[in-house]
Every structure is written in structure tokens, then in C-alpha cells.
Design a protein around this motif. Structure first.
Motif, PDB file in Angstrom:
ATOM      1  N   ASN A   1       0.841  -1.066   0.167  1.00 54.03           N
ATOM      2  CA  ASN A   1      -0.100  -0.100   0.007  1.00 54.03           C
ATOM      3  C   ASN A   1       0.974   1.139  -0.087  1.00 54.03           C
ATOM      4  OD1 ASN A   1      -2.183  -1.725  -0.131  1.00 54.03           O
ATOM      5  ND2 ASN A   1      -2.605  -1.512   2.374  1.00 54.03           N
ATOM      6  N   ARG A   2       1.868   1.249   0.571  1.00 52.13           N
ATOM      7  CA  ARG A   2       2.809   2.618   0.758  1.00 52.13           C
ATOM      8  C   ARG A   2       4.369   2.293   0.638  1.00 52.13           C
ATOM      9  NH1 ARG A   2      -0.519   2.252   5.223  1.00 52.13           N
ATOM     10  NH2 ARG A   2       1.399   2.208   6.323  1.00 52.13           N
ATOM     11  N   PRO A   3       4.963   3.164   0.238  1.00 54.95           N
ATOM     12  CA  PRO A   3       6.358   2.788   0.251  1.00 54.95           C
ATOM     13  C   PRO A   3       7.061   2.696   1.711  1.00 54.95           C
ATOM     14  CG  PRO A   3       5.832   4.849  -0.906  1.00 54.95           C
ATOM     15  CD  PRO A   3       4.734   4.212  -0.533  1.00 54.95           C
ATOM     16  N   ASP A   4       6.472   3.391   2.692  1.00 56.37           N
ATOM     17  CA  ASP A   4       6.922   3.220   4.011  1.00 56.37           C
ATOM     18  C   ASP A   4       6.205   2.090   4.984  1.00 56.37           C
ATOM     19  OD1 ASP A   4       4.460   4.663   4.261  1.00 56.37           O
ATOM     20  OD2 ASP A   4       4.834   5.998   5.573  1.00 56.37           O
ATOM     21  N   ALA A   5       5.612   1.114   4.206  1.00 57.13           N
ATOM     22  CA  ALA A   5       4.645   0.207   4.916  1.00 57.13           C
ATOM     23  C   ALA A   5       5.580  -0.813   5.826  1.00 57.13           C
ATOM     24  CB  ALA A   5       3.866  -0.683   3.972  1.00 57.13           C
ATOM     25  N   ALA A   6       5.075  -1.479   6.800  1.00 56.10           N
ATOM     26  CA  ALA A   6       6.038  -2.423   7.545  1.00 56.10           C
ATOM     27  C   ALA A   6       6.590  -3.561   6.556  1.00 56.10           C
ATOM     28  CB  ALA A   6       5.064  -2.659   8.671  1.00 56.10           C
ATOM     29  N   SER A   7       5.939  -3.892   5.536  1.00 55.53           N
ATOM     30  CA  SER A   7       6.247  -4.740   4.619  1.00 55.53           C
ATOM     31  C   SER A   7       7.215  -4.430   3.513  1.00 55.53           C
ATOM     32  CB  SER A   7       5.062  -5.804   4.175  1.00 55.53           C
ATOM     33  OG  SER A   7       4.141  -4.779   3.492  1.00 55.53           O
ATOM     34  N   ALA A   8       7.143  -3.320   3.463  1.00 53.10           N
ATOM     35  CA  ALA A   8       7.928  -2.499   2.123  1.00 53.10           C
ATOM     36  C   ALA A   8       9.459  -3.355   2.326  1.00 53.10           C
ATOM     37  CB  ALA A   8       8.194  -1.179   2.136  1.00 53.10           C
ATOM     38  N   GLY A   9       9.814  -3.904   1.349  1.00 54.20           N
ATOM     39  CA  GLY A   9      11.234  -4.400   1.029  1.00 54.20           C
ATOM     40  C   GLY A   9      11.353  -5.755   1.538  1.00 54.20           C
ATOM     41  N   LEU A  10      10.138  -6.291   2.143  1.00 53.46           N
ATOM     42  CA  LEU A  10      10.157  -7.705   2.750  1.00 53.46           C
ATOM     43  C   LEU A  10       9.099  -8.928   1.850  1.00 53.46           C
ATOM     44  CD1 LEU A  10      10.081  -7.049   6.556  1.00 53.46           C
ATOM     45  CD2 LEU A  10      11.945  -7.760   5.224  1.00 53.46           C
ATOM     46  N   LEU A  11       8.203  -7.902   1.521  1.00 51.94           N
ATOM     47  CA  LEU A  11       7.113  -8.827   0.871  1.00 51.94           C
ATOM     48  C   LEU A  11       6.897  -8.022  -0.603  1.00 51.94           C
ATOM     49  CD1 LEU A  11       4.491  -9.343   3.553  1.00 51.94           C
ATOM     50  CD2 LEU A  11       6.017 -11.166   2.701  1.00 51.94           C
ATOM     51  N   LYS A  12       6.398  -8.790  -1.519  1.00 52.69           N
ATOM     52  CA  LYS A  12       6.081  -8.143  -2.912  1.00 52.69           C
ATOM     53  C   LYS A  12       4.746  -8.898  -3.484  1.00 52.69           C
ATOM     54  CE  LYS A  12       9.160 -11.583  -5.212  1.00 52.69           C
ATOM     55  NZ  LYS A  12      10.548 -11.589  -5.920  1.00 52.69           N
ATOM     56  N   PRO A  13       4.220  -7.970  -4.287  1.00 55.75           N
ATOM     57  CA  PRO A  13       2.964  -8.507  -4.942  1.00 55.75           C
ATOM     58  C   PRO A  13       3.132  -9.882  -5.695  1.00 55.75           C
ATOM     59  CG  PRO A  13       3.262  -6.217  -5.397  1.00 55.75           C
ATOM     60  CD  PRO A  13       4.431  -6.782  -4.645  1.00 55.75           C
ATOM     61  N   GLY A  14       2.128 -10.699  -5.379  1.00 52.37           N
ATOM     62  CA  GLY A  14       2.556 -12.432  -5.851  1.00 52.37           C
ATOM     63  C   GLY A  14       2.788 -13.247  -4.659  1.00 52.37           C
ATOM     64  N   ASP A  15       3.421 -12.597  -3.451  1.00 53.85           N
ATOM     65  CA  ASP A  15       3.787 -13.425  -2.646  1.00 53.85           C
ATOM     66  C   ASP A  15       2.667 -14.034  -2.005  1.00 53.85           C
ATOM     67  OD1 ASP A  15       6.408 -13.142  -2.991  1.00 53.85           O
ATOM     68  OD2 ASP A  15       6.745 -11.857  -1.225  1.00 53.85           O
ATOM     69  N   VAL A  16       2.553 -15.445  -1.320  1.00 53.07           N
ATOM     70  CA  VAL A  16       1.526 -15.896  -0.655  1.00 53.07           C
ATOM     71  C   VAL A  16       1.861 -16.216   0.734  1.00 53.07           C
ATOM     72  CG1 VAL A  16      -0.043 -17.979  -0.644  1.00 53.07           C
ATOM     73  CG2 VAL A  16       0.820 -17.076  -3.089  1.00 53.07           C
ATOM     74  N   ILE A  17       1.105 -15.468   1.539  1.00 59.96           N
ATOM     75  CA  ILE A  17       1.178 -15.984   2.921  1.00 59.96           C
ATOM     76  C   ILE A  17       0.478 -17.360   3.392  1.00 59.96           C
ATOM     77  CG2 ILE A  17       0.629 -15.034   5.330  1.00 59.96           C
ATOM     78  CD1 ILE A  17       0.620 -12.150   4.358  1.00 59.96           C
ATOM     79  N   MET A  18       1.222 -18.297   3.823  1.00 56.95           N
ATOM     80  CA  MET A  18       0.764 -19.541   3.988  1.00 56.95           C
ATOM     81  C   MET A  18       0.516 -19.760   5.556  1.00 56.95           C
ATOM     82  SD  MET A  18       1.222 -20.785   1.043  1.00 56.95           S
ATOM     83  CE  MET A  18       0.579 -22.367   1.096  1.00 56.95           C
TER      84      MET A  18
ATOM     85  N   VAL B   1       5.667 -17.313   4.092  1.00 54.78           N
ATOM     86  CA  VAL B   1       5.609 -16.729   2.633  1.00 54.78           C
ATOM     87  C   VAL B   1       6.221 -17.538   1.496  1.00 54.78           C
ATOM     88  CG1 VAL B   1       6.015 -14.844   1.187  1.00 54.78           C
ATOM     89  CG2 VAL B   1       5.701 -14.461   3.841  1.00 54.78           C
ATOM     90  N   ARG B   2       5.329 -18.057   0.510  1.00 59.41           N
ATOM     91  CA  ARG B   2       5.981 -18.595  -0.572  1.00 59.41           C
ATOM     92  C   ARG B   2       5.939 -17.674  -1.772  1.00 59.41           C
ATOM     93  NH1 ARG B   2       2.962 -23.966  -1.164  1.00 59.41           N
ATOM     94  NH2 ARG B   2       4.735 -24.515   0.362  1.00 59.41           N
TER      95      ARG B   2
ATOM     96  N   ALA C   1       7.978 -22.993   2.734  1.00 61.83           N
ATOM     97  CA  ALA C   1       7.840 -21.388   2.696  1.00 61.83           C
ATOM     98  C   ALA C   1       8.851 -20.741   3.469  1.00 61.83           C
ATOM     99  CB  ALA C   1       6.621 -21.311   3.358  1.00 61.83           C
ATOM    100  N   ASP C   2       9.359 -19.582   3.084  1.00 58.85           N
ATOM    101  CA  ASP C   2      10.351 -18.511   3.925  1.00 58.85           C
ATOM    102  C   ASP C   2       9.732 -18.028   5.252  1.00 58.85           C
ATOM    103  OD1 ASP C   2      12.343 -19.256   2.007  1.00 58.85           O
ATOM    104  OD2 ASP C   2      11.818 -17.323   0.879  1.00 58.85           O
ATOM    105  N   ILE C   3      10.465 -17.926   6.415  1.00 57.85           N
ATOM    106  CA  ILE C   3      10.003 -17.471   7.465  1.00 57.85           C
ATOM    107  C   ILE C   3      10.382 -15.701   7.384  1.00 57.85           C
ATOM    108  CG2 ILE C   3       9.658 -17.248   9.936  1.00 57.85           C
ATOM    109  CD1 ILE C   3       8.412 -19.802   8.709  1.00 57.85           C
ATOM    110  N   ILE C   4       9.418 -14.904   7.324  1.00 57.24           N
ATOM    111  CA  ILE C   4       9.766 -13.541   7.301  1.00 57.24           C
ATOM    112  C   ILE C   4       9.107 -12.911   8.551  1.00 57.24           C
ATOM    113  CG2 ILE C   4       9.574 -11.192   6.199  1.00 57.24           C
ATOM    114  CD1 ILE C   4       9.481 -12.907   3.620  1.00 57.24           C
TER     115      ILE C   4
END
Length: 277
Positions: free
Chosen positions: A28-45, A87-88, A98-101
Motif C-alpha cells: 500500500n505505501r513505500p513506508d509500509a511495514a512490509s516494504a522491502g520484505l514482501l512483494k505482490p504475488g507472494d502468498v502468505i501460508m 511466505v511462498r 515457505a520462507d519465514i519473514i
């Protein structure tokens, strides 16, 4: 009737199929908590070692509940604490671990009102859609059963979502309740987008969804709605006397003002979502 007609004489009832997890649509935002860690298309398992529900992987309700549970877990995280997400990434095979983030949620800020919202990782989530199956009935009886089940599922999910919204009113995280709702303007905008697809099945599903939403909302026991009038009728039947007319008129007027406030608030939110992007 919409579902029955689509199953019997239409192109068939479209049934989306989902897999485990919640897919990230956008950051949603460049300063979001997930910025740089997650990206569109990732699946949270999963979250905090708990996998997202797979009890009914091909059901819309199950997919939405998985997302609701994930959001609730993030919002309930104490200030300063982190959540562990499984996350996959796109293109990863099903057998891949899946990776643990680890992400520390932040309190969101509504740019339209300046209100501080609940804890968030700053992503837009959606069900992990796989494909759409077209369901046909072999006979009238099966068509009635399938249509009835579709209506029951959508009504249950609508009622569950409405109760969830009502439970947030008055809570510390309830400031942004109207941002989760769609008013007349948003409804018209969504309807126009559906019409543009030239998909008769999608249009019928939209009409059915609007009808069921209106029926569920009208059954809420508020004095200005049919559900509220039924409460007065039941009260008179139990007590054996009519409800005080002035009391009934006063509480009905207050409810009408409340509903108008909700309608105006959602309309402003709709305008902001359409033109404020």
C-alpha cells in the motif's frame, strides 16, 4: 432465482476454486511495514506458526475467513512486537518450504481523515485464487439444491461480515469501519465495472449479491428497518400491549439519523477511493 436461472438455462454457475494462503495484491505505501520484505504475488501460508485454514480450500467463505483471521492476528499484535509470516514466493513449487519473514506491524494512518487506525503490515490481501469451475445441473432438483446452497453460503458470509463490522463500532480500532463498507456511489462504480466485462455470469452474481446484502441488512433489528419493526411486533405479542408511540417514533428517528450518517460517510469514502488515488 438468479442462481437457478444461471444453472438451468444459463451458462452455468461459476464456482471459484482457491488454494491455501492469502495472496498479496499490492504494497500500500513505500513506508509500509512490509516494504522491502514482501512483494505482490507472494502468498502468505501461515502466521506465527499457524497455517491458514485449508478445511474447505475451494470455498469463498473459507478463503475470506483465512484472510480475516490473518488480519485479526496482525491487529492484535502488541505495539512493538513482530509477527512471523510463512511466505511462498511466485514460481515456487508446492513442495518448496515457505520462507519465514519477521515483520513488525505499524499503526496505519488514514490519509483522508488523519485518524490513526489499527496495526497493519501495509498490504492488500486477496484469496489465493486457482481457477473457476462452471457448475451445471443434471435436473431441476439438483439445480434447486445448488442454487439454494449458493444463496445460503452468500447469506452466511454477508451476515458474518456485517456482524464483524458492527462489533468494531465503538472499539479502539473502530475508527475506520466505514472505510471497509461500500455506499451507493461505490456500488454504482462496481456495477459499472462488472457491466464492462460483458460477462453475464458475473452480472448475475453481482445482482444476486446486492439482493442478498440488502435482505441481510434489512433484517438487522434496528427500528427503521424491517428487523426492527419485527422486534416491536414481538414485544407487543409478549407484553400484550402496544409499544409507546412516542418512544417508538423517537428511537426510529434516531436510527434514521444514524443510517444517514453511515450512508454519507461511506459515500465520502467511495468518492475518495475513486478520485483520491
Amino acid at each position: 432465482a438468479c442462481y437457478f436461472g444461471e444453472i438451468t438455462i444459463g451458462d452455468g454457475l461459476q464456482k471459484p476454486v482457491f488454494d491455501q494462503g492469502a495472496i498479496i495484491r499490492s504494497i500500500n505505501r513505500p513506508d509500509a511495514a512490509s516494504a522491502g520484505l514482501l512483494k505482490p504475488g507472494d502468498v502468505i501460508m501461515g502466521v506465527n506458526g499457524i497455517p491458514l485454514s485449508t478445511s474447505d480450500p475451494d470455498g469463498v467463505s473459507s478463503a475470506q475467513r483465512s484472510i480475516s483471521n490473518l488480519v485479526s492476528t496482525i491487529r492484535a499484535t502488541p505495539q512493538g512486537d513482530s509477527v512471523e509470516l510463512e511466505v511462498r514466493h511466485p514460481g515456487a513449487k508446492a513442495a518448496t518450504k515457505a520462507d519465514i519473514i519477521t515483520i513488525q506491524p505499524k499503526s496505519s494512518l488514514d490519509p483522508g481523515t488523519g485518524r490513526v487506525g489499527p496495526q497493519s503490515i501495509g498490504v492488500t490481501l486477496g484469496p489465493n485464487y486457482v481457477r473457476t469451475e462452471v457448475v451445471h445441473a443434471k435436473n431441476i432438483g439438483e439445480a434447486a439444491t445448488l442454487a439454494g446452497q449458493a444463496v445460503f453460503d452468500l447469506t452466511s458470509e454477508t451476515a458474518r461480515s456485517l456482524l464483524n463490522l458492527l462489533s468494531q463500532i465503538g472499539s479502539k480500532n473502530g475508527g475506520g469501519v466505514t472505510s471497509q463498507m461500500t455506499g451507493p456511489i461505490g456500488l454504482i462504480n462496481t456495477g459499472s465495472e462488472v457491466v464492462k466485462t460483458n460477462d453475464s455470469g458475473a452480472l448475475i452474481a453481482f445482482i444476486a449479491a446486492v439482493s442478498i446484502n440488502l435482505a441481510v441488512i434489512n433484517s438487522v433489528p434496528l427500528p427503521a428497518l424491517d428487523g426492527g419493526q419485527l422486534v416491536f411486533v414481538l414485544a407487543e405479542a409478549v407484553t400484550g400491549r402496544k409499544v409507546n408511540q412516542k418512544f417508538q417514533e423517537g428511537i426510529t428517528a434516531a436510527t434514521v439519523v444514524f443510517l444517514l450518517f453511515i450512508s454519507l460517510s461511506t459515500s465520502f469514502e467511495d468518492v475518495f477511493k475513486i478520485f483520491g488515488k
